[in-house]
Design a protein around this motif. Sequence first.
Motif, PDB file in Angstrom:
ATOM      1  N   GLY A 167       0.788  -1.226   0.000  1.00 31.19           N
ATOM      2  CA  GLY A 167       0.000   0.000   0.000  1.00 31.19           C
ATOM      3  C   GLY A 167       0.820   1.275   0.000  1.00 31.19           C
ATOM      4  O   GLY A 167       0.260   2.365   0.119  1.00 31.19           O
ATOM      5  N   SER A 168       2.132   1.144  -0.123  1.00 33.96           N
ATOM      6  CA  SER A 168       2.979   2.350  -0.071  1.00 33.96           C
ATOM      7  C   SER A 168       3.083   3.059  -1.412  1.00 33.96           C
ATOM      8  O   SER A 168       3.697   4.122  -1.498  1.00 33.96           O
ATOM      9  N   GLY A 169       2.512   2.474  -2.477  1.00 35.84           N
ATOM     10  CA  GLY A 169       2.494   3.153  -3.761  1.00 35.84           C
ATOM     11  C   GLY A 169       3.513   2.666  -4.768  1.00 35.84           C
ATOM     12  O   GLY A 169       3.812   3.365  -5.725  1.00 35.84           O
ATOM     13  N   LYS A 170       4.038   1.447  -4.566  1.00 38.38           N
ATOM     14  CA  LYS A 170       5.049   0.940  -5.504  1.00 38.38           C
ATOM     15  C   LYS A 170       4.472   0.740  -6.896  1.00 38.38           C
ATOM     16  O   LYS A 170       5.076   1.112  -7.890  1.00 38.38           O
ATOM     17  N   ASN A 171       3.291   0.148  -6.977  1.00 43.10           N
ATOM     18  CA  ASN A 171       2.706  -0.167  -8.284  1.00 43.10           C
ATOM     19  C   ASN A 171       2.269   1.057  -9.059  1.00 43.10           C
ATOM     20  O   ASN A 171       2.091   0.998 -10.270  1.00 43.10           O
ATOM     21  N   SER A 172       2.056   2.158  -8.374  1.00 41.46           N
ATOM     22  CA  SER A 172       1.642   3.365  -9.088  1.00 41.46           C
ATOM     23  C   SER A 172       2.839   4.140  -9.605  1.00 41.46           C
ATOM     24  O   SER A 172       2.693   5.214 -10.163  1.00 41.46           O
ATOM     25  N   SER A 173       4.034   3.590  -9.414  1.00 36.21           N
ATOM     26  CA  SER A 173       5.244   4.124 -10.028  1.00 36.21           C
ATOM     27  C   SER A 173       5.527   3.283 -11.271  1.00 36.21           C
ATOM     28  O   SER A 173       4.869   2.281 -11.505  1.00 36.21           O
ATOM     29  N   PRO A 174       6.500   3.682 -12.101  1.00 34.47           N
ATOM     30  CA  PRO A 174       6.814   2.863 -13.281  1.00 34.47           C
ATOM     31  C   PRO A 174       7.080   1.433 -12.872  1.00 34.47           C
ATOM     32  O   PRO A 174       7.873   1.167 -11.957  1.00 34.47           O
ATOM     33  N   SER A 175       6.427   0.491 -13.532  1.00 31.90           N
ATOM     34  CA  SER A 175       6.528  -0.901 -13.094  1.00 31.90           C
ATOM     35  C   SER A 175       6.344  -1.850 -14.262  1.00 31.90           C
ATOM     36  O   SER A 175       5.935  -1.478 -15.344  1.00 31.90           O
ATOM     37  N   MET A 176       6.674  -3.103 -14.013  1.00 35.44           N
ATOM     38  CA  MET A 176       6.417  -4.175 -14.963  1.00 35.44           C
ATOM     39  C   MET A 176       6.108  -5.420 -14.156  1.00 35.44           C
ATOM     40  O   MET A 176       6.472  -5.532 -12.986  1.00 35.44           O
ATOM     41  N   ARG A 177       5.408  -6.355 -14.781  1.00 37.36           N
ATOM     42  CA  ARG A 177       5.067  -7.605 -14.117  1.00 37.36           C
ATOM     43  C   ARG A 177       5.847  -8.737 -14.771  1.00 37.36           C
ATOM     44  O   ARG A 177       5.712  -8.969 -15.973  1.00 37.36           O
ATOM     45  N   ALA A 178       6.645  -9.425 -13.980  1.00 37.38           N
ATOM     46  CA  ALA A 178       7.418 -10.550 -14.487  1.00 37.38           C
ATOM     47  C   ALA A 178       6.682 -11.844 -14.190  1.00 37.38           C
ATOM     48  O   ALA A 178       5.886 -11.927 -13.258  1.00 37.38           O
ATOM     49  N   SER A 179       6.924 -12.863 -15.011  1.00 32.83           N
ATOM     50  CA  SER A 179       6.309 -14.173 -14.823  1.00 32.83           C
ATOM     51  C   SER A 179       7.274 -15.195 -15.413  1.00 32.83           C
ATOM     52  O   SER A 179       8.285 -14.830 -16.032  1.00 32.83           O
ATOM     53  N   PRO A 180       6.995 -16.506 -15.254  1.00 33.50           N
ATOM     54  CA  PRO A 180       7.897 -17.496 -15.844  1.00 33.50           C
ATOM     55  C   PRO A 180       8.083 -17.328 -17.343  1.00 33.50           C
ATOM     56  O   PRO A 180       9.113 -17.705 -17.900  1.00 33.50           O
ATOM     57  N   ASP A 181       7.073 -16.758 -18.018  1.00 33.66           N
ATOM     58  CA  ASP A 181       7.175 -16.551 -19.463  1.00 33.66           C
ATOM     59  C   ASP A 181       7.770 -15.197 -19.820  1.00 33.66           C
ATOM     60  O   ASP A 181       7.991 -14.907 -21.001  1.00 33.66           O
ATOM     61  N   ARG A 182       7.990 -14.348 -18.818  1.00 35.12           N
ATOM     62  CA  ARG A 182       8.538 -13.016 -19.062  1.00 35.12           C
ATOM     63  C   ARG A 182       9.603 -12.746 -18.005  1.00 35.12           C
ATOM     64  O   ARG A 182       9.302 -12.333 -16.897  1.00 35.12           O
ATOM     65  N   ARG A 183      10.841 -13.018 -18.386  1.00 38.97           N
ATOM     66  CA  ARG A 183      11.938 -12.862 -17.442  1.00 38.97           C
ATOM     67  C   ARG A 183      12.978 -11.914 -18.005  1.00 38.97           C
ATOM     68  O   ARG A 183      13.114 -11.768 -19.216  1.00 38.97           O
ATOM     69  N   LEU A 184      13.743 -11.307 -17.100  1.00 38.76           N
ATOM     70  CA  LEU A 184      14.781 -10.375 -17.536  1.00 38.76           C
ATOM     71  C   LEU A 184      15.896 -11.085 -18.289  1.00 38.76           C
ATOM     72  O   LEU A 184      16.515 -10.522 -19.182  1.00 38.76           O
ATOM     73  N   HIS A 185      16.166 -12.341 -17.910  1.00 37.37           N
ATOM     74  CA  HIS A 185      17.251 -13.076 -18.552  1.00 37.37           C
ATOM     75  C   HIS A 185      16.799 -14.504 -18.767  1.00 37.37           C
ATOM     76  O   HIS A 185      16.366 -15.168 -17.836  1.00 37.37           O
ATOM     77  N   ALA A 186      16.871 -14.975 -20.015  1.00 38.33           N
ATOM     78  CA  ALA A 186      16.466 -16.343 -20.331  1.00 38.33           C
ATOM     79  C   ALA A 186      17.025 -16.708 -21.692  1.00 38.33           C
ATOM     80  O   ALA A 186      17.513 -15.856 -22.438  1.00 38.33           O
ATOM     81  N   THR A 187      16.945 -18.003 -22.021  1.00 34.75           N
ATOM     82  CA  THR A 187      17.468 -18.469 -23.308  1.00 34.75           C
ATOM     83  C   THR A 187      16.364 -18.969 -24.227  1.00 34.75           C
ATOM     84  O   THR A 187      16.639 -19.334 -25.362  1.00 34.75           O
ATOM     85  N   GLY A 202      13.496 -17.247 -25.159  1.00 32.38           N
ATOM     86  CA  GLY A 202      12.626 -16.207 -25.688  1.00 32.38           C
ATOM     87  C   GLY A 202      11.821 -15.472 -24.636  1.00 32.38           C
ATOM     88  O   GLY A 202      11.058 -14.568 -24.955  1.00 32.38           O
ATOM     89  N   GLN A 203      11.984 -15.844 -23.341  1.00 29.67           N
ATOM     90  CA  GLN A 203      11.192 -15.183 -22.296  1.00 29.67           C
ATOM     91  C   GLN A 203      11.572 -13.727 -22.120  1.00 29.67           C
ATOM     92  O   GLN A 203      10.716 -12.892 -21.837  1.00 29.67           O
ATOM     93  N   ALA A 204      12.863 -13.405 -22.289  1.00 30.28           N
ATOM     94  CA  ALA A 204      13.296 -12.014 -22.142  1.00 30.28           C
ATOM     95  C   ALA A 204      12.705 -11.159 -23.256  1.00 30.28           C
ATOM     96  O   ALA A 204      12.269 -10.028 -23.022  1.00 30.28           O
ATOM     97  N   ARG A 205      12.676 -11.705 -24.468  1.00 27.35           N
ATOM     98  CA  ARG A 205      12.061 -10.968 -25.571  1.00 27.35           C
ATOM     99  C   ARG A 205      10.565 -10.791 -25.341  1.00 27.35           C
ATOM    100  O   ARG A 205       9.979  -9.758 -25.678  1.00 27.35           O
ATOM    101  N   SER A 206       9.936 -11.814 -24.760  1.00 26.13           N
ATOM    102  CA  SER A 206       8.511 -11.721 -24.446  1.00 26.13           C
ATOM    103  C   SER A 206       8.246 -10.605 -23.451  1.00 26.13           C
ATOM    104  O   SER A 206       7.260  -9.859 -23.581  1.00 26.13           O
ATOM    105  N   LEU A 207       9.129 -10.473 -22.460  1.00 28.66           N
ATOM    106  CA  LEU A 207       8.983  -9.389 -21.486  1.00 28.66           C
ATOM    107  C   LEU A 207       9.163  -8.039 -22.160  1.00 28.66           C
ATOM    108  O   LEU A 207       8.376  -7.102 -21.932  1.00 28.66           O
ATOM    109  N   TYR A 208      10.178  -7.928 -23.017  1.00 23.44           N
ATOM    110  CA  TYR A 208      10.413  -6.677 -23.743  1.00 23.44           C
ATOM    111  C   TYR A 208       9.205  -6.320 -24.603  1.00 23.44           C
ATOM    112  O   TYR A 208       8.758  -5.164 -24.628  1.00 23.44           O
ATOM    113  N   THR A 209       8.667  -7.312 -25.308  1.00 30.23           N
ATOM    114  CA  THR A 209       7.510  -7.070 -26.168  1.00 30.23           C
ATOM    115  C   THR A 209       6.328  -6.552 -25.363  1.00 30.23           C
ATOM    116  O   THR A 209       5.630  -5.619 -25.775  1.00 30.23           O
TER     117      THR A 209
END
Length: 204
Positions: A65-85, A87-94
Amino acid sequence: MTTPPQTTIRPRERDALLQSLRSGVVPRMGQQHVQVGRVNEVKALLCDINRINDAVARQLVGDYGSGKNSSPSMRASPDRRLHATGGQARSLYTELMRNMASRAKPDGGAMPSIVGRFVSQALTESRDTGAPVESIIRRNLSELSELTGGYGFAEVIAKYWQGHDTDNEQLKSDAVRWLRGEFSTRTDARSALGVRKPSRPSIT
């Protein structure tokens, strides 16, 4: 005692804001009317944006409730990761590119309008100076040429301009798809846009 100035909120913005708050989700528009006490956080983020060439990353940590989500944010998931081999990283970028927002498009999908505005500014400069639009585009993006993918980025923006200049909506659409990372392979992307692979200098 002076009366504080009153803020006028457009009905569309007001309704969207109230609906989001009722649903318990972060408002896509009108956050400035309810988000207060974030001066230091915003200053830190702006400072990081100014140092983006240094690949600065910032994590926002705080209580519920401190307001983290109302700042610039992204949601990561197993299919959208910062680093992967796989295609998950590209999926996150997309996903991030699809959700890119602006003041005119607070709900996302702002990429075409941002690119269009950049090209329109190059066209205006071309009319004022007589220089070719593509030359202006490449000059304005010259600092990216030494970065990974920078050469291709400038080429794609030039292709968007070609599509704009010739009323080729498919070429413009393919350029935006490239920028969003929606092509599965580089070969498919180059084929759709007619962009040649940059040649490497020969060593003699």
